[in-house]
Design a protein around this motif. Structure first.
Motif, mmCIF file in Angstrom:
data_model
loop_
_atom_site.group_PDB
_atom_site.id
_atom_site.type_symbol
_atom_site.label_atom_id
_atom_site.label_comp_id
_atom_site.label_asym_id
_atom_site.label_seq_id
_atom_site.Cartn_x
_atom_site.Cartn_y
_atom_site.Cartn_z
ATOM 1 N N ALA A 7 3.327 -6.584 3.954
ATOM 2 C CA ALA A 7 4.335 -6.482 2.895
ATOM 3 C C ALA A 7 5.732 -6.382 3.491
ATOM 4 O O ALA A 7 6.688 -7.001 2.992
ATOM 5 C CB ALA A 7 4.039 -5.276 2.011
ATOM 6 N N LEU A 8 5.860 -5.618 4.565
ATOM 7 C CA LEU A 8 7.156 -5.451 5.222
ATOM 8 C C LEU A 8 7.665 -6.778 5.779
ATOM 9 O O LEU A 8 8.840 -7.123 5.631
ATOM 10 C CB LEU A 8 7.026 -4.422 6.347
ATOM 11 C CG LEU A 8 8.301 -3.720 6.819
ATOM 12 C CD1 LEU A 8 8.993 -2.995 5.674
ATOM 13 C CD2 LEU A 8 7.993 -2.758 7.948
ATOM 14 N N LEU A 9 6.769 -7.560 6.380
ATOM 15 C CA LEU A 9 7.148 -8.866 6.919
ATOM 16 C C LEU A 9 7.577 -9.819 5.810
ATOM 17 O O LEU A 9 8.512 -10.612 5.984
ATOM 18 C CB LEU A 9 5.984 -9.465 7.716
ATOM 19 C CG LEU A 9 5.652 -8.776 9.050
ATOM 20 C CD1 LEU A 9 4.396 -9.377 9.667
ATOM 21 C CD2 LEU A 9 6.818 -8.856 10.025
ATOM 22 N N ASP A 10 6.893 -9.749 4.653
ATOM 23 C CA ASP A 10 7.273 -10.581 3.506
ATOM 24 C C ASP A 10 8.668 -10.210 3.012
ATOM 25 O O ASP A 10 9.467 -11.080 2.649
ATOM 26 C CB ASP A 10 6.258 -10.425 2.364
ATOM 27 C CG ASP A 10 4.991 -11.244 2.590
ATOM 28 O OD1 ASP A 10 5.029 -12.168 3.429
ATOM 29 O OD2 ASP A 10 3.971 -10.964 1.926
ATOM 30 N N CYS A 11 8.971 -8.909 3.007
ATOM 31 C CA CYS A 11 10.301 -8.452 2.603
ATOM 32 C C CYS A 11 11.353 -8.947 3.586
ATOM 33 O O CYS A 11 12.424 -9.421 3.179
ATOM 34 C CB CYS A 11 10.336 -6.928 2.516
ATOM 35 S SG CYS A 11 9.390 -6.239 1.142
ATOM 36 N N PHE A 12 11.054 -8.856 4.881
ATOM 37 C CA PHE A 12 11.970 -9.379 5.906
ATOM 38 C C PHE A 12 12.248 -10.866 5.670
ATOM 39 O O PHE A 12 13.394 -11.315 5.739
ATOM 40 C CB PHE A 12 11.373 -9.219 7.311
ATOM 41 C CG PHE A 12 11.303 -7.807 7.818
ATOM 42 C CD1 PHE A 12 11.977 -6.782 7.188
ATOM 43 C CD2 PHE A 12 10.557 -7.505 8.944
ATOM 44 C CE1 PHE A 12 11.923 -5.481 7.674
ATOM 45 C CE2 PHE A 12 10.490 -6.211 9.437
ATOM 46 C CZ PHE A 12 11.168 -5.191 8.795
ATOM 47 N N ASN B 57 0.852 -1.190 0.000
ATOM 48 C CA ASN B 57 0.000 0.000 0.000
ATOM 49 C C ASN B 57 0.887 1.240 0.000
ATOM 50 O O ASN B 57 1.800 1.343 0.813
ATOM 51 C CB ASN B 57 -0.892 0.032 1.257
ATOM 52 C CG ASN B 57 -2.014 -0.987 1.166
ATOM 53 O OD1 ASN B 57 -2.625 -1.154 0.109
ATOM 54 N ND2 ASN B 57 -2.280 -1.674 2.260
ATOM 55 N N ARG B 58 0.590 2.161 -0.907
ATOM 56 C CA ARG B 58 1.397 3.373 -0.999
ATOM 57 C C ARG B 58 1.181 4.265 0.223
ATOM 58 O O ARG B 58 2.083 4.919 0.705
ATOM 59 C CB ARG B 58 1.051 4.139 -2.281
ATOM 60 C CG ARG B 58 1.983 5.313 -2.536
ATOM 61 C CD ARG B 58 1.459 6.216 -3.628
ATOM 62 N NE ARG B 58 1.454 5.569 -4.909
ATOM 63 C CZ ARG B 58 0.928 6.133 -6.001
ATOM 64 N NH1 ARG B 58 0.365 7.320 -5.929
ATOM 65 N NH2 ARG B 58 0.952 5.498 -7.149
ATOM 66 N N ASP B 59 -0.050 4.299 0.723
ATOM 67 C CA ASP B 59 -0.365 5.164 1.868
ATOM 68 C C ASP B 59 -0.314 4.363 3.169
ATOM 69 O O ASP B 59 -0.933 3.318 3.292
ATOM 70 C CB ASP B 59 -1.760 5.776 1.708
ATOM 71 C CG ASP B 59 -1.857 6.591 0.431
ATOM 72 O OD1 ASP B 59 -0.878 7.276 0.116
ATOM 73 O OD2 ASP B 59 -2.895 6.523 -0.252
ATOM 74 N N GLY B 60 0.411 4.873 4.121
ATOM 75 C CA GLY B 60 0.460 4.213 5.428
ATOM 76 C C GLY B 60 1.427 3.038 5.451
ATOM 77 O O GLY B 60 2.078 2.707 4.465
ATOM 78 N N ASN B 61 1.534 2.396 6.598
ATOM 79 C CA ASN B 61 2.440 1.260 6.768
ATOM 80 C C ASN B 61 1.742 -0.037 6.395
ATOM 81 O O ASN B 61 0.659 -0.328 6.891
ATOM 82 C CB ASN B 61 2.922 1.186 8.219
ATOM 83 C CG ASN B 61 3.781 2.381 8.592
ATOM 84 O OD1 ASN B 61 4.563 2.843 7.781
ATOM 85 N ND2 ASN B 61 3.626 2.873 9.809
#
Length: 241
Positions: free
Chosen positions: A122-127, A114-118
């Motif tokens: 997605a962040l956990l998938d990147c980790f 998502n462009r807006d907000g955290n």
């Protein structure tokens, strides 16, 4: 019977959500379809929009966070030219509304955000991908830069990925907007780490500071290349004179 069906559903969900790529015998994380596209599409793109790399174009295997500014849709080509390992691109989630793009995102194991907000998921998938020794590609401006500014403000995420997983950052700067049949300069700096932030409980201010440092690093790359080109022009004029 119902328990069996429920387990099958859970397995399907788990399979759909699996984002990482297993390492081969040589320890490399290969996406075969991505390599097929590299061989098929990249030479054509290079002919249409030629580019010249400045810096160390060959990126070694293993975990890394590519961070690039964003000029045109096919800026994804430049990180893809630096390695034969798989890359997990992080596109904006709105692209998943387009069926063909949604299919490519799934096949290429991209991580929509998502462009807006955290976007915690997605962040956990990147980790997860980085901890597995894989590469993630982030365009922290969040959208294509259609302004006269060198670089738009960065949205958070890229620095946190690198810090939490202790991964090196590969900064890529697309010096000017790629145009048909005109050479674009692609700047790649040596990998570096935000190690001063490792093993610390970071505040929001410190995270923002890390993102600012990353952006300033890339702006400095752009300024240095401008100075290099200006010096080159001066030498040519002196020779003619």
């Amino acid at each position: 019977m119902e328990e069996k069906e429920e387990k099958q559903k859970q397995k399907k969900v788990a399979k759909k959500r699996e984002i990482t790529v297993k390492a081969n015998k040589k320890g490399r994380h290969i996406m075969h379809f991505m390599n097929f596209l590299r061989i098929l599409v990249l030479p054509i793109y290079w002919l249409l929009k030629p580019c010249r790399f400045y810096g160390n174009r060959k990126v070694k295997d293993g975990a890394a966070v590519y961070v690039s500014n964003h000029r045109v849709m096919f800026d994804i080509a430049y990180p893809a030219m630096t390695t034969w390992e798989g890359l997990h691109f992080v596109p904006k989630k709105s692209l998943t509304t387009k069926p063909i793009v949604r299919g490519l995102i799934r096949i290429l194991k991209a991580i929509p955000v998502n462009r807006d907000g955290n976007d915690v998921r997605a962040l956990l998938d990147c980790f997860k991908c980085l901890k597995n020794g894989e590469k993630v590609v982030v365009f922290p401006e969040g959208k294509r830069n259609k302004t006269d500014e060198i670089m738009l403000p960065f949205k958070g995420g890229a620095a946190v990925m690198a810090i939490r997983t202790k991964s090196p950052i590969i900064p890529i700067v697309v010096y000017s907007k790629p145009r048909f049949f005109r050479c674009t300069h692609i700047l790649i700096d040596d990998p570096f780490e935000l190690s001063e932030y490792y093993d610390r409980k970071l505040t929001e201010e410190e995270i923002a500071e890390a993102d600012d440092k990353l952006r300033e690093h890339m702006l400095q790359m752009h300024r240095a290349h401008t100075e290099y080109l200006q010096a080159k022009k001066r030498k040519k004029k002196e020779k003619k004179a």
